[in-house]
Motif scaffolding. Structure first.
Motif, PDB file in Angstrom:
ATOM      1  N   ALA A   1       0.830  -1.209   0.000  1.00 33.87           N
ATOM      2  CA  ALA A   1       0.000   0.000   0.000  1.00 33.87           C
ATOM      3  C   ALA A   1       0.861   1.254   0.000  1.00 33.87           C
ATOM      4  O   ALA A   1       0.556   2.232  -0.693  1.00 33.87           O
ATOM      5  CB  ALA A   1      -0.931  -0.003   1.207  1.00 33.87           C
ATOM      6  N   GLY A   2       1.941   1.232   0.763  1.00 35.69           N
ATOM      7  CA  GLY A   2       2.824   2.384   0.822  1.00 35.69           C
ATOM      8  C   GLY A   2       3.494   2.668  -0.506  1.00 35.69           C
ATOM      9  O   GLY A   2       3.558   3.817  -0.959  1.00 35.69           O
ATOM     10  N   TYR A   3       4.006   1.617  -1.156  1.00 35.74           N
ATOM     11  CA  TYR A   3       4.637   1.794  -2.465  1.00 35.74           C
ATOM     12  C   TYR A   3       3.632   2.340  -3.484  1.00 35.74           C
ATOM     13  O   TYR A   3       3.948   3.223  -4.284  1.00 35.74           O
ATOM     14  CB  TYR A   3       5.207   0.467  -2.963  1.00 35.74           C
ATOM     15  N   ALA A   4       2.415   1.787  -3.458  1.00 39.81           N
ATOM     16  CA  ALA A   4       1.397   2.211  -4.423  1.00 39.81           C
ATOM     17  C   ALA A   4       1.009   3.670  -4.220  1.00 39.81           C
ATOM     18  O   ALA A   4       0.888   4.439  -5.188  1.00 39.81           O
ATOM     19  CB  ALA A   4       0.166   1.309  -4.308  1.00 39.81           C
ATOM     20  N   VAL A   5       0.806   4.069  -2.966  1.00 38.29           N
ATOM     21  CA  VAL A   5       0.413   5.452  -2.699  1.00 38.29           C
ATOM     22  C   VAL A   5       1.538   6.419  -3.042  1.00 38.29           C
ATOM     23  O   VAL A   5       1.297   7.494  -3.616  1.00 38.29           O
ATOM     24  CB  VAL A   5      -0.029   5.618  -1.232  1.00 38.29           C
TER      25      VAL A   5
ATOM     26  N   GLY B   1      -6.350   2.373  -5.810  1.00 44.77           N
ATOM     27  CA  GLY B   1      -7.175   1.187  -5.599  1.00 44.77           C
ATOM     28  C   GLY B   1      -6.351   0.003  -5.131  1.00 44.77           C
ATOM     29  O   GLY B   1      -6.781  -0.768  -4.262  1.00 44.77           O
ATOM     30  N   LEU B   2      -5.152  -0.151  -5.693  1.00 43.34           N
ATOM     31  CA  LEU B   2      -4.252  -1.219  -5.262  1.00 43.34           C
ATOM     32  C   LEU B   2      -3.890  -1.052  -3.789  1.00 43.34           C
ATOM     33  O   LEU B   2      -3.851  -2.032  -3.028  1.00 43.34           O
ATOM     34  CB  LEU B   2      -2.987  -1.207  -6.125  1.00 43.34           C
ATOM     35  N   ALA B   3      -3.638   0.180  -3.377  1.00 40.11           N
ATOM     36  CA  ALA B   3      -3.328   0.441  -1.971  1.00 40.11           C
ATOM     37  C   ALA B   3      -4.498   0.051  -1.077  1.00 40.11           C
ATOM     38  O   ALA B   3      -4.310  -0.534   0.000  1.00 40.11           O
ATOM     39  CB  ALA B   3      -2.983   1.918  -1.777  1.00 40.11           C
ATOM     40  N   ALA B   4      -5.714   0.351  -1.518  1.00 42.82           N
ATOM     41  CA  ALA B   4      -6.900   0.008  -0.730  1.00 42.82           C
ATOM     42  C   ALA B   4      -7.035  -1.500  -0.567  1.00 42.82           C
ATOM     43  O   ALA B   4      -7.315  -2.004   0.531  1.00 42.82           O
ATOM     44  CB  ALA B   4      -8.149   0.584  -1.398  1.00 42.82           C
ATOM     45  N   VAL B   5      -6.833  -2.231  -1.659  1.00 39.06           N
ATOM     46  CA  VAL B   5      -6.929  -3.694  -1.595  1.00 39.06           C
ATOM     47  C   VAL B   5      -5.845  -4.261  -0.685  1.00 39.06           C
ATOM     48  O   VAL B   5      -6.100  -5.150   0.141  1.00 39.06           O
ATOM     49  CB  VAL B   5      -6.822  -4.297  -3.011  1.00 39.06           C
TER      50      VAL B   5
END
Length: 327
Positions: A77-81, A123-127
């Motif tokens: 999630a951190g990388y995605a955000v 969305g990836l971070a949320a998942v």
């Protein structure tokens, strides 16, 4: 500057990462986006729908993401955000430029496409966060819902620019993009931020949050396939949102610092007024009754209350003292 990361604690000023010269990139992007938005309104002659829509990626999304990721997310999630935060300013400017091009033009589609990448990362971070938590525990589930829903708005914009409206008119597809940036992103994030300062969460708040989380999706299904589902969903969603506004006004705003409380209170008042208009429009559409709420009136009143009354005041208010979540 100290930070405390438990529920109900507060992080002041620019403590988020990534930063530039000590200032959060999300804050810099929101300030830059505000200038771009003003220029676009003055120069490009954007219509009411486009003005509300472009405000979201340029200003509201960076503000919301910066506060959602306080403290910074870890792991996937951190990388995605972080990737989304760096890409967001470019995606938002291109998003805005796409609305100045004719619908169906290749350039318009190409300009709209990068925003789908930005929102896809959110969305990836949320998942990833949901999987890491092992469930949909509030208030963080509300924050994650906002991060996930906004990608639907990006898809709607792309379909609009491709002129793939299916059985809808172009305006409805464009309004779907607006819907998922405001009711889909801003509202759940504000619910999550409110929940972070309420400990423990009451059953009433949890129930309202649950309806707000599923409401945008059910309304979209109703608009697509069933006027009856649309009216029922809009009715339930409107009541929940109005009650949430009252809850913020009674329980959250009075407990916050003075200026923040005033902004949150003003946002809370705008919310039920805006949703009452949405309910009236849904009833009029379903029953064929003329309530004077045509699509133009809805855009002018409901859209303005949502964009500038509820969303902007609410996000700016919370930015004055950001409640930290649980990573």
């Amino acid at each position: 500057m100290s930070e405390s990361f438990g529920r109900g604690s507060t992080v002041r000023a620019a403590a988020s990462r990534p930063t530039v010269v000590g200032i959060a990139v999300t804050d810099l992007s929101a300030a830059f986006g505000a200038l771009v938005w003003v220029a676009a309104v003055l120069v490009a002659g954007l219509g009411p729908v486009e003005r509300a829509l472009t405000l979201a990626p340029l200003v509201l999304v960076p503000l919301g993401v910066g506060m959602a990721a306080t403290p910074p997310f870890g792991g996937t999630a951190g990388y995605a955000v972080r990737a989304a935060v760096w890409l967001q300013p470019v995606g938002a400017v291109l998003f805005t430029a796409s609305l100045a091009r004719p619908v169906g033009e290749v350039t318009a589609t190409a300009l709209a496409a990068p925003w789908l990448l930005v929102t896809g990362l959110l969305g990836l971070a949320a998942v990833a966060r949901t999987r890491a938590r092992g469930g949909l525990a509030l208030p963080e589930a509300a924050v994650d819902a906002g991060l996930a829903y906004v990608s639907v708005g990006a898809v709607a914009l792309l379909l609009y620019q491709l002129d793939l409206t299916f059985w809808f008119g172009r305006t409805i597809v464009l309004l779907t993009a607006v819907h998922f940036h405001y009711a889909g992103f801003v509202l759940p994030v504000l619910v999550g931020l409110s929940g972070r300062v309420l400990s423990p969460l009451s059953g009433a708040f949890s129930s309202l949050a649950g309806v707000i989380l599923v409401g945008p999706a059910i309304i979209a299904v109703g608009i697509s396939f069933s006027p009856l589902v649309e009216v029922v969903a809009v009715g339930g969603f409107t009541v929940a949102v109005a009650l949430f506004g009252g809850y913020v006004l009674a329980r959250v705003a009075p407990a916050r610092p003075r200026v923040q409380g005033l902004l949150l209170g003003a946002s809370a008042v705008a919310l039920p007024a805006s949703m009452a208009l949405a309910l009236g429009y849904g009833v009029a559409t379903f029953s064929g009754t003329d309530l004077g709420l045509d699509i133009a009136t809805m855009v002018a009143l409901h859209g303005s209350l949502n964009a500038f009354g509820f969303a902007l005041l609410g996000l700016v208010g919370w930015r004055l003292a950001v409640p930290a979540g649980v990573t």
